[in-house]
Structure formats: structure tokens, C-alpha cells
Design a protein around this motif. Structure first.
Motif, short mmCIF file in Angstrom:
data_model
loop_
_atom_site.label_atom_id
_atom_site.label_comp_id
_atom_site.label_asym_id
_atom_site.label_seq_id
_atom_site.Cartn_x
_atom_site.Cartn_y
_atom_site.Cartn_z
N ARG A 52 27.13 47.31 34.81
CA ARG A 52 27.33 48.68 35.27
C ARG A 52 26.90 48.77 36.74
NH1 ARG A 52 24.08 52.28 31.04
NH2 ARG A 52 22.38 51.10 31.96
N PRO A 53 27.81 48.54 37.68
CA PRO A 53 27.43 48.52 39.09
C PRO A 53 26.82 49.86 39.53
CG PRO A 53 29.62 47.61 38.78
CD PRO A 53 29.24 48.24 37.48
N ARG A 54 25.60 49.80 40.01
CA ARG A 54 24.93 50.99 40.56
C ARG A 54 24.67 50.82 42.05
NH1 ARG A 54 23.08 53.83 35.89
NH2 ARG A 54 24.60 53.24 34.30
N ASP A 55 24.53 49.55 42.48
CA ASP A 55 24.28 49.24 43.89
C ASP A 55 25.12 48.01 44.25
OD1 ASP A 55 22.04 51.16 44.43
OD2 ASP A 55 21.06 49.96 42.88
N ASP A 56 25.33 47.81 45.54
CA ASP A 56 25.99 46.58 45.98
C ASP A 56 25.00 45.44 45.85
OD1 ASP A 56 28.35 47.87 46.65
OD2 ASP A 56 27.68 48.36 48.65
N GLU A 57 25.30 44.48 44.98
CA GLU A 57 24.41 43.35 44.77
C GLU A 57 25.19 42.16 44.24
OE1 GLU A 57 21.77 43.49 41.26
OE2 GLU A 57 22.51 45.54 40.99
N GLU A 58 24.55 41.01 44.25
CA GLU A 58 25.14 39.78 43.74
C GLU A 58 24.43 39.38 42.47
OE1 GLU A 58 25.18 35.65 45.78
OE2 GLU A 58 26.97 36.68 46.51
N LEU A 59 25.21 38.97 41.47
CA LEU A 59 24.68 38.63 40.15
C LEU A 59 25.19 37.25 39.78
CD1 LEU A 59 23.16 40.02 37.74
CD2 LEU A 59 25.42 40.57 36.84
N THR A 60 24.30 36.38 39.28
CA THR A 60 24.67 35.02 38.92
C THR A 60 24.75 34.87 37.40
OG1 THR A 60 23.65 34.12 40.91
CG2 THR A 60 24.08 32.59 39.12
N VAL A 61 25.88 34.31 36.94
CA VAL A 61 26.10 34.04 35.52
C VAL A 61 26.22 32.53 35.35
CG1 VAL A 61 27.60 34.40 33.53
CG2 VAL A 61 27.29 36.23 35.20
N THR A 62 25.49 31.95 34.39
CA THR A 62 25.56 30.51 34.13
C THR A 62 25.78 30.26 32.65
OG1 THR A 62 23.17 30.28 33.78
CG2 THR A 62 23.98 30.04 36.05
N SER A 63 26.31 29.07 32.33
CA SER A 63 26.47 28.64 30.95
C SER A 63 26.37 27.13 30.90
CB SER A 63 27.80 29.12 30.37
OG SER A 63 27.93 28.69 29.03
N SER A 64 25.24 26.61 30.44
CA SER A 64 25.04 25.16 30.40
C SER A 64 25.92 24.49 29.35
CB SER A 64 23.57 24.83 30.14
OG SER A 64 23.14 25.41 28.91
N ILE B 110 28.82 28.14 36.52
CA ILE B 110 27.94 28.95 37.35
C ILE B 110 28.80 29.76 38.30
CG2 ILE B 110 27.59 27.02 38.98
CD1 ILE B 110 24.79 28.26 39.52
N ARG B 111 28.54 31.05 38.37
CA ARG B 111 29.36 31.91 39.20
C ARG B 111 28.54 33.10 39.70
NH1 ARG B 111 34.81 32.35 38.86
NH2 ARG B 111 34.60 30.13 38.44
N SER B 112 28.68 33.40 40.96
CA SER B 112 28.06 34.59 41.53
C SER B 112 29.08 35.71 41.54
CB SER B 112 27.56 34.32 42.96
OG SER B 112 26.49 33.39 42.94
N LEU B 113 28.70 36.86 41.01
CA LEU B 113 29.57 38.02 40.95
C LEU B 113 29.09 39.07 41.94
CD1 LEU B 113 29.81 38.42 37.07
CD2 LEU B 113 31.33 37.11 38.56
N ARG B 114 30.01 39.63 42.68
CA ARG B 114 29.67 40.70 43.61
C ARG B 114 29.83 42.04 42.91
NH1 ARG B 114 26.49 41.58 47.56
NH2 ARG B 114 27.18 39.60 48.48
N MET B 115 28.72 42.74 42.70
CA MET B 115 28.73 44.05 42.08
C MET B 115 28.81 45.11 43.18
SD MET B 115 27.95 43.40 38.70
CE MET B 115 26.93 44.71 38.05
N ARG B 116 29.73 46.03 43.05
CA ARG B 116 29.92 47.06 44.07
C ARG B 116 29.69 48.44 43.48
NH1 ARG B 116 31.78 44.27 48.28
NH2 ARG B 116 33.01 42.36 47.90
N ALA B 117 28.84 49.21 44.13
CA ALA B 117 28.50 50.54 43.65
C ALA B 117 29.76 51.37 43.48
CB ALA B 117 27.56 51.22 44.64
#
Length: 248
Positions: free
Chosen positions: A94-106, A57-64
Motif C-alpha cells: 500500500r504505497p504511502r510514501d515514495d520508497e524502495e522495497l526489496t523482495v527476495t526468494s531463496s 531479488i528485486r527492488s520495487l519502487r513504491m510511489r505515493a
């Protein structure tokens, strides 16, 4: 050839090796590892194979303003924004806005990551400007390869096309008995990862599952390409692909 060795390889040097034998480096923050395939001349990772551990589990910071990163799932499953992504699926960030995205793999997953130098999209999907674009193999248009006006027997699924530079990412199906068109070069850099089967790349290397090849733009190669039983390849380019054959 180890990851350390590839990181010191000049960006314009041809390489062909078994990436299965490359040293894996722990991911920052742990819970997985990765093998760098290619870096830019200033050390930026351009392509890599990433192994996500079960329970990742990882949160990615997407930057515009950042350029896209493409993931191609080799095995296992990862989940992003509620969508399960399994083998053959492309995930484009494809970063369009500053946001946080979570990726998981059970269950864990293995993914090829490809950093693009241009914006773009999957030609098989309607594009509404989403930050995350997911394309399954069924979404990708199938195109028959033609070189010098002749059909090669190769079919390709086109999963990504750059907006202005003309580069693309494609999955190639090479038929049994394939013989290359001859010696030539490409006007763009070409990276290839063998997904299955086998193909002779040159007089010294037979690429099998997990082998990686990089041909710099302008590098003359070919003349020994052959696949007895067929192969499947993941191939990506930093510009518009063409094969310019050497004079006979």
C-alpha cells in the motif's frame, strides 16, 4: 487458452480455463515468469500468477498515491522486510510514501498478484497505516457463507476488504457434496482460482487446481455447480459481493 488469448478477451466476457496450460512470459528483468489472468479494457494487468525463480531479488519502487497490489502466496517462500511469507500468506503493498522495497526468494515462490481499485485492509489485523501489510491464514477472520438466508456449508477466510467499494479477497473452503444455490448473478465482477480439489462450474467445465474463472458483473450463471469431494478456492471481487438468484 493462452496468455495472449486472455489479453485479447474483452473485459466483460466470461472465461473459464486451466491456467496451468497458459503460456508463461518472462518477468521484466528476468529471474522468473508470469501468466496474466485478466486485463482491464485499456490493457492494464489486473491479476496474474507470478513464478519467482530460486535466488530471486528485486527492488520495487513504491510511489505515493498508487493503489494497492495484493499478493497471495501459493507455494514456496518470499521474504519482504525480514518477514518470511509462505503458502496462504497475504502480502499487501500500500504505497504511502515514495520508497524502495526489496523482495527476495531463496527457494523460489508462486504468487497470485491482484491489483486493487480501492484502498483497504485486512479485517483481522490492527491497521496503523503500514506500507506493507502481512497476514497469515490465522489472522484472517473465518465467516460462514449464507445465501438467501440459508447456510451453504462454505467457510471463508477474509483477507482483504476495500475501503469504499466493498470488494474483497477471500479463501473459500467448499465442503464435499456441495450443491450451488441455483442460477443467478453478482452485482460485481468475480474472479476465482482453484487452489485444490475440484468443483463443476458449469456444464462444460470442472475446475481443478490451477483453473481460473471470471464472471463479469451481471452475468447469469450457476445451476450446475457441484463438488463431490470439496475444494478450496481463492476468490476476489471488484465490488460488494452478493448472489441475486433468478426467479424459479
Amino acid at each position: 487458452m493462452t496468455t495472449q488469448e486472455t489479453s485479447r478477451t474483452p473485459a466483460g466476457t466470461r472465461v473459464c480455463y486451466d491456467a496451468n496450460e497458459s503460456r508463461r512470459v518472462p518477468l521484466p528483468g528476468g529471474n522468473g515468469s508470469w501468466t496474466v489472468l485478466r486485463r482491464s479494457s485499456d490493457g492494464v494487468v489486473l491479476s496474474a500468477i507470478v513464478h519467482l525463480a530460486p535466488g530471486f531479488i528485486r527492488s520495487l519502487r513504491m510511489r505515493a498515491g498508487e493503489l494497492p497490489t495484493i499478493g497471495y502466496v501459493l507455494g514456496g517462500m518470499l521474504r519482504i522486510r525480514g518477514t518470511e511469507c509462505r503458502r496462504g500468506t497475504m502480502v499487501a503493498l500500500r504505497p504511502r510514501d515514495d520508497e524502495e522495497l526489496t523482495v527476495t526468494s531463496s527457494e523460489g515462490a508462486t504468487v497470485v498478484l491482484i491489483r486493487r481499485s480501492d484502498n483497504g485492509a485486512c479485517p483481522g489485523l490492527a491497521d496503523s497505516g503500514e506500507t506493507v501489510l502481512v497476514a497469515t491464514p490465522e489472522d484472517m477472520p473465518v465467516v460462514e457463507s449464507v445465501v438467501a438466508g440459508k447456510k451453504t456449508g462454505i467457510t471463508r477466510r477474509v483477507m482483504w476488504v476495500d475501503s469504499t467499494l466493498g470488494g474483497d479477497i477471500r479463501e473459500l473452503t467448499v465442503p464435499p457434496g456441495f450443491v450451488g444455490a441455483g442460477r443467478g448473478h453478482h452485482p460485481c465482477g468475480e474472479e476465482i482460482l482453484c487452489l485444490g480439489g475440484a468443483i463443476t462450474a458449469d456444464e462444460q467445465h470442472e475446475m481443478k487446481q490451477g483453473w481460473y474463472l471470471y464472471n463479469p458483473a451481471g452475468y447469469v450463471h450457476g445451476g450446475h455447480e457441484f463438488s463431490e469431494h470439496g475444494t478450496t478456492l481463492l476468490e476476489w471481487h471488484d465490488g460488494a459481493w452478493d448472489l441475486i438468484l433468478e426467479p424459479a
